[in-house]
Design a protein around this motif. Structure first.
Motif, short mmCIF file in Angstrom:
data_model
loop_
_atom_site.label_atom_id
_atom_site.label_comp_id
_atom_site.label_asym_id
_atom_site.label_seq_id
_atom_site.Cartn_x
_atom_site.Cartn_y
_atom_site.Cartn_z
N THR A 55 0.78 -1.06 0.09
CA THR A 55 0.04 -0.08 -0.06
C THR A 55 0.74 1.26 -0.21
O THR A 55 1.75 1.31 0.85
CB THR A 55 -1.06 -0.03 1.28
OG1 THR A 55 -1.68 -1.22 1.40
CG2 THR A 55 -1.82 1.34 1.04
N SER A 95 -0.31 8.69 -1.16
CA SER A 95 0.06 9.67 -2.28
C SER A 95 -0.64 10.88 -1.50
O SER A 95 -0.43 11.36 -0.26
CB SER A 95 -0.64 9.54 -3.45
OG SER A 95 -2.10 9.16 -3.43
N ASN A 149 2.56 13.28 -6.02
CA ASN A 149 1.26 12.18 -5.68
C ASN A 149 0.81 11.68 -6.87
O ASN A 149 0.38 10.52 -7.02
CB ASN A 149 0.14 13.28 -4.80
CG ASN A 149 0.61 13.48 -3.50
OD1 ASN A 149 1.50 12.99 -3.09
ND2 ASN A 149 0.24 14.63 -3.01
N ASP A 172 -0.13 7.62 -7.58
CA ASP A 172 -1.34 6.91 -8.03
C ASP A 172 -1.13 6.20 -8.93
O ASP A 172 -1.60 4.84 -9.08
CB ASP A 172 -2.22 7.99 -8.16
CG ASP A 172 -2.82 8.66 -7.01
OD1 ASP A 172 -2.39 8.32 -5.83
OD2 ASP A 172 -3.45 10.09 -7.39
N ALA A 188 1.02 2.74 -8.39
CA ALA A 188 0.11 1.75 -7.73
C ALA A 188 -0.54 0.93 -8.56
O ALA A 188 -0.72 -0.19 -8.66
CB ALA A 188 -0.72 2.49 -6.54
N LYS A 189 -1.25 1.47 -9.78
CA LYS A 189 -2.09 0.96 -10.64
C LYS A 189 -1.19 0.11 -11.51
O LYS A 189 -1.49 -0.99 -11.89
CB LYS A 189 -2.93 1.88 -11.38
CG LYS A 189 -4.01 2.72 -10.65
CD LYS A 189 -4.47 3.54 -11.55
CE LYS A 189 -5.50 4.70 -10.85
NZ LYS A 189 -6.23 5.61 -11.57
N ASN A 198 -2.26 -1.04 -3.66
CA ASN A 198 -3.12 -0.13 -3.61
C ASN A 198 -2.58 1.24 -3.40
O ASN A 198 -1.49 1.31 -2.81
CB ASN A 198 -4.34 -0.50 -2.97
CG ASN A 198 -5.21 -1.78 -3.34
OD1 ASN A 198 -5.93 -1.48 -4.35
ND2 ASN A 198 -5.24 -2.80 -2.53
N CYS A 199 -3.38 2.25 -3.33
CA CYS A 199 -2.86 3.64 -2.80
C CYS A 199 -3.79 4.43 -1.96
O CYS A 199 -5.10 4.45 -2.61
CB CYS A 199 -2.43 4.44 -4.16
SG CYS A 199 -1.46 6.04 -3.73
N SER A 237 -4.90 7.83 -0.75
CA SER A 237 -4.75 9.25 -1.05
C SER A 237 -5.55 10.51 -0.18
O SER A 237 -6.62 10.63 -0.43
CB SER A 237 -5.41 9.41 -2.63
OG SER A 237 -5.03 10.96 -2.87
N SER A 294 -6.43 0.15 -7.03
CA SER A 294 -7.43 1.08 -6.30
C SER A 294 -6.60 2.17 -5.79
O SER A 294 -5.56 1.98 -5.12
CB SER A 294 -8.56 0.76 -5.42
OG SER A 294 -9.15 -0.22 -6.00
N VAL A 295 -7.03 3.42 -5.98
CA VAL A 295 -6.62 4.72 -5.39
C VAL A 295 -7.93 5.10 -4.54
O VAL A 295 -8.73 5.75 -5.37
CB VAL A 295 -6.07 5.65 -6.21
CG1 VAL A 295 -5.89 6.89 -5.70
CG2 VAL A 295 -4.88 5.34 -7.05
N GLN A 344 -9.57 7.77 -2.27
CA GLN A 344 -9.60 9.19 -1.61
C GLN A 344 -10.17 9.28 -0.07
O GLN A 344 -11.19 8.69 -0.03
CB GLN A 344 -10.54 10.18 -2.48
CG GLN A 344 -10.26 9.95 -4.23
CD GLN A 344 -8.70 10.81 -4.44
OE1 GLN A 344 -8.13 11.49 -3.75
NE2 GLN A 344 -8.31 9.92 -5.35
#
Length: 226
Positions: free
Chosen positions: A116, A119, A137, A141, A144-145, A157-158, A160, A215-216, A218
């Motif tokens: 993980t 960002s 950042n 993102d 990670a993808k 994943n990330c 944010s 996934s990113v 938020q």
């Protein structure tokens, strides 16, 4: 946990420990490591500078694969590009972006585990007041993808986050901090800034949900939608 000596990283370490995990936090700041260990029972600590690829590789050498690895390490400041020395821009990239790349390159993670990254909201809402942080950042993102396909079946994943009340803002005076948070809160649907523990809760979810990868997420109090 790279960058686990304060803020979001420490909150993740504390939550993982409470869930029964065996937690290792890595940071280049020995004083912060000692302080973190005093706040969380059973932590292993390691002095590692994520900017040093060899040091990161050495950390993983000889260790059993980890179930989960989290990278929140960053030594940077919010600033413009054109009004500051380029050396500061390079230092920011070396710390937050290349640090994550170094960990991703060398990390030994079980096939059922996860990586993980962390960002920030500027990846999707860039600002000229923080040009390099916006670029970094957005890069995390995307990293990670891409890694989610490269490292599969390991999940990547990330998280944010939006603006958080953490020690990252300790360089401000109390009045400056209050004014910044008040202005931010007024613009958010939730009408407040976030906490490190709220982001940590989401990171733990990213670690444990076996159907989440690429996934990113938020965690910004609705800022990306407002």
């Amino acid at each position: 946990m790279f960058g686990g000596s304060s803020g979001v990283g420490l909150a993740v370490a504390q939550r993982a420990s409470l869930l029964g995990g065996t937690v290792t936090i890595a940071s280049r700041n020995r004083q912060r490591l000692a302080a973190a260990a005093a706040q969380c029972d059973g932590l292993e600590t390691a002095s590692v500078d994520v900017r040093d690829a060899d040091a990161v590789a050495k950390f993983f050498t000889g260790r059993d694969p980890f179930d989960h690895v989290v990278v929140s390490a960053a030594e940077l400041s919010t600033s413009t590009l054109r009004d500051r020395p380029l050396s500061e821009a390079r230092a920011a990239v070396e710390s937050k972006l290349w640090g994550a790349i170094h960990v991703a390159h060398s990390a030994r993670i079980r096939d059922t585990g996860s990586l993980t990254l962390v960002s920030g909201m500027l990846g999707v809402r860039p600002s000229g007041a923080a040009t390099m942080l916006s670029v970094i950042n957005a890069g995390l993102d995307t990293l990670a993808k891409a890694l989610a396909t490269e490292m599969a079946p390991i999940r990547v994943n990330c998280a944010s986050p939006g603006r958080l009340d953490t020690p990252w803002w300790d360089h401000l005076s109390d009045s400056q901090r209050h004014d910044l948070f008040s202005k931010t809160a007024a613009a958010l649907p939730v009408k407040r800034v976030g906490t490190a523990d709220e982001v940590a809760a989401q990171i733990i979810h990213l670690m444990l949900n076996g159907f989440l990868s690429g996934s990113v997420v938020q965690i910004d109090g609705g800022g990306s939608a407002a």
